[in-house]
Design an enzyme around this catalytic site. Structure first.
Site, PDB file in Angstrom:
ATOM      1  CB  SER A 123      47.212  46.551  34.012  1.00  0.00           C
ATOM      2  OG  SER A 123      46.703  45.321  34.449  1.00  0.00           O
ATOM      3  CG  HIS A 179      51.057  41.764  32.418  1.00  0.00           C
ATOM      4  ND1 HIS A 179      50.050  40.947  32.839  1.00  0.00           N
ATOM      5  CD2 HIS A 179      51.030  42.842  33.241  1.00  0.00           C
ATOM      6  CE1 HIS A 179      49.416  41.501  33.865  1.00  0.00           C
ATOM      7  NE2 HIS A 179      49.996  42.654  34.123  1.00  0.00           N
ATOM      8  CD  GLU A 206      45.899  38.479  32.784  1.00  0.00           C
ATOM      9  OE1 GLU A 206      45.092  37.608  33.141  1.00  0.00           O
ATOM     10  OE2 GLU A 206      46.268  39.420  33.504  1.00  0.00           O
ATOM     11  CD  GLU A 261      49.619  37.993  35.136  1.00  0.00           C
ATOM     12  OE1 GLU A 261      48.850  37.205  34.563  1.00  0.00           O
ATOM     13  OE2 GLU A 261      49.226  38.902  35.893  1.00  0.00           O
ATOM     14  CG  ASP A 304      42.516  40.816  32.094  1.00  0.00           C
ATOM     15  OD1 ASP A 304      41.717  41.685  31.688  1.00  0.00           O
ATOM     16  OD2 ASP A 304      43.217  40.953  33.120  1.00  0.00           O
ATOM     17  CD  GLU A 335      40.417  39.640  34.367  1.00  0.00           C
ATOM     18  OE1 GLU A 335      40.651  38.420  34.213  1.00  0.00           O
ATOM     19  OE2 GLU A 335      41.128  40.378  35.067  1.00  0.00           O
ATOM     20  CG  ASP A 382      40.783  42.968  37.458  1.00  0.00           C
ATOM     21  OD1 ASP A 382      40.744  43.241  38.674  1.00  0.00           O
ATOM     22  OD2 ASP A 382      41.857  42.799  36.842  1.00  0.00           O
ATOM     23  CE  LYS A 407      43.783  41.134  39.550  1.00  0.00           C
ATOM     24  NZ  LYS A 407      43.871  42.268  38.587  1.00  0.00           N
ATOM     25  CG  HIS A 457      48.330  35.701  39.549  1.00  0.00           C
ATOM     26  ND1 HIS A 457      49.415  35.259  38.843  1.00  0.00           N
ATOM     27  CD2 HIS A 457      47.410  36.056  38.603  1.00  0.00           C
ATOM     28  CE1 HIS A 457      49.168  35.335  37.554  1.00  0.00           C
ATOM     29  NE2 HIS A 457      47.963  35.792  37.389  1.00  0.00           N
ATOM     30  CE  LYS A 484      43.623  36.683  35.550  1.00  0.00           C
ATOM     31  NZ  LYS A 484      43.222  38.074  35.189  1.00  0.00           N
TER      32      LYS A 484
END
Ligand code: PGA
Ligand code: ZN
Length: 426
Positions: A41, A151, A160, A203, A235, A279, A322, A347, A375, A398
């Site tokens: 993403s 994910h 998440e 993840e 997230d 997030e 993010d 990141k 990550h 994370k």
């Protein structure tokens, strides 16, 4: 630093996609390796990975690393990592690293950071602390224990669902022990509540099917009840939730949400559950959405409408950018000036070099934002982000669920850093 060889090879990441690994050598038997992750993403404003025409392979990136890049970094000495990174950026010559690729440039930059640390005779976390004027400290663990969104085939709208373990002054040994217990307990609860086999997401978190948006929050809230110092975070990865062709209308499960509806959903979730951090609550270009939610979190008594949360009362206190900021110093500065968030995801592969990553952290700090190092959903066994988070004493890290070796490696590195730090203090 005098580098005598630079060799790039291909390895596989956690989704079985090819990625770049770089090995650098310096005189006196010094050497360092780094490999880079990749996102699914991804924000559209990220620096660009170099992939082959099939959108997958990295053979062109390897070719450039083993020719042009190798020639450049072995042709002269570099006094600092900044000098080396600047030379790489100049060789690339594009604003988004699209010629050499952010993947190749970052792999060299991380390996070089390790070499500079070795040359100085200090561990990587200490080198990064010194380079950024930071006080090393244990980050909170923002552990993605339930995976949804992109994910997990969108069986769950948000990407998440995290438990946050740790706090001011708490060591990783304690927070990781708490996380391990929760993770095992959650598996049993999910098997009971969702029936039978629980599938896994990208993840290393669980990925069962839930009937409502609230259900995972109910389960996680119950799981952390009575355990002090724990809270929940999500997230939303809302860029992935935009209704097709829309810029500020979202689709979650079968329902369409206007920007106002989505804000109301967050308000309700925040009031019902111990949700401390959201997030990407809105899409990467929905600045108005970010502005509204941040205004209500940072100044709960502002007259801008519905109250989302109250700082310091165990409910929502962090609005984390993010995809909006993509570890880009200029984008972070602009977002901070507009009060679009009060925390940021860092990141390294979103921007593509260690020097720029440290600059992004510095800008976020100058604006009083909390920092969470992260990550990516396609990971390797490289543990650079653990050294970065600990060395810079960031608010959080994370690193995912505990079911994948590549995620565990990051937690294990944090524990190792803690031991190195204790030993150095004796
Ligand atoms: P990604 O997801 O690595 O697939 O981009 C992580 C995130 O959005 O934080
Ligand atoms: Zn994200």
């Amino acid at each position: 630093m005098h580098i005598i060889s630079c060799k790039a090879t291909e390895i596989q990441d956690t989704r079985g996609r090819p990625t770049v690994k770089v090995e650098l050598a310096a005189p006196g038997g010094l050497w360092a390796i780094a490999s880079v992750p990749s996102g699914k993403s991804t924000g559209s404003h990220e620096a660009k990975e170099l992939r082959d025409a099939d959108g997958n392979g990295v053979s062109r990136a390897l070719e450039l690393l083993n020719s042009e890049v190798s020639t450049l970094i072995c042709s002269r000495d570099f006094a600092t990592l900044r000098e080396l990174d600047e030379a790489l950026l100049a060789l690339d010559g594009t604003p988004d690293k699209s010629r050499l690729g952010s993947n190749g440039i970052l792999a060299v930059s991380i390996a070089a950071a390790r070499l500079f640390a070795k040359e100085r005779g200090v561990p990587l976390w200490k080198y990064l602390a010194e380079e950024s004027d930071s006080t090393p400290a244990a980050p909170r663990l923002f552990a993605n224990v339930i995976n949804g969104g992109a994910h997990a085939d969108f069986r769950l709208p948000f990407q998440e669902y995290m438990v946050v373990c740790g706090g001011e002054g708490q060591v990783v040994e304690e927070s990781f022990a708490a996380l391990s217990d929760l993770y095992k307990e959650l598996r049993d609860v999910l098997a009971r509540e969702c029936g039978g086999e629980v599938s896994m997401g990208d993840e290393g978190g669980y990925s069962p099917t839930f009937s409502t948006i609230e259900k995972p929050f109910e389960i996680l809230a119950k799981l952390i009840e009575g355990k002090p110092g724990l809270s929940l975070a999500i997230d939303a990865a809302a860029s992935e939730l935009l209704a097709p062709g829309e810029k500020e209308t979202y689709k979650l499960l079968d329902r369409t949400y206007s920007r106002i509806d989505l804000l109301a959903l967050y308000a309700n979730l925040t009031q019902a559950f111990p949700l401390a951090s959201i997030e990407d609550p809105f899409a990467e270009d929905d600045r108005e959405g970010f502005r509204n939610i941040t205004a209500q979190v940072v100044c709960p008594l502002s007259p801008h409408g519905e109250r989302v949360g109250v700082r310091g009362e165990g409910c929502l206190s962090l609005i984390v950018a993010d995809d909006l900021t993509v570890t880009n110093p200029a984008r972070i500065a602009a977002a901070a000036q507009e009060h679009l968030a009060n925390a940021v995801i860092i990141k390294p592969n979103q921007i593509g070099s260690v020097t720029e990553t440290l600059a992004a952290v510095r800008i976020a700090r100058e604006n009083g934002w909390k920092i969470i190092v992260s990550h990516r959903s396609d990971e390797t066994d490289d543990t650079f982000i653990a050294d970065l988070a600990y060395g810079l004493g960031t608010h959080g890290i994370k690193a995912g669920g505990l079911a994948q070796k590549e995620r565990l490696e990051k937690y294990h590195r944090l524990l190792e850093i803690e031991r190195e730090k204790e030993k150095a203090a004796q």
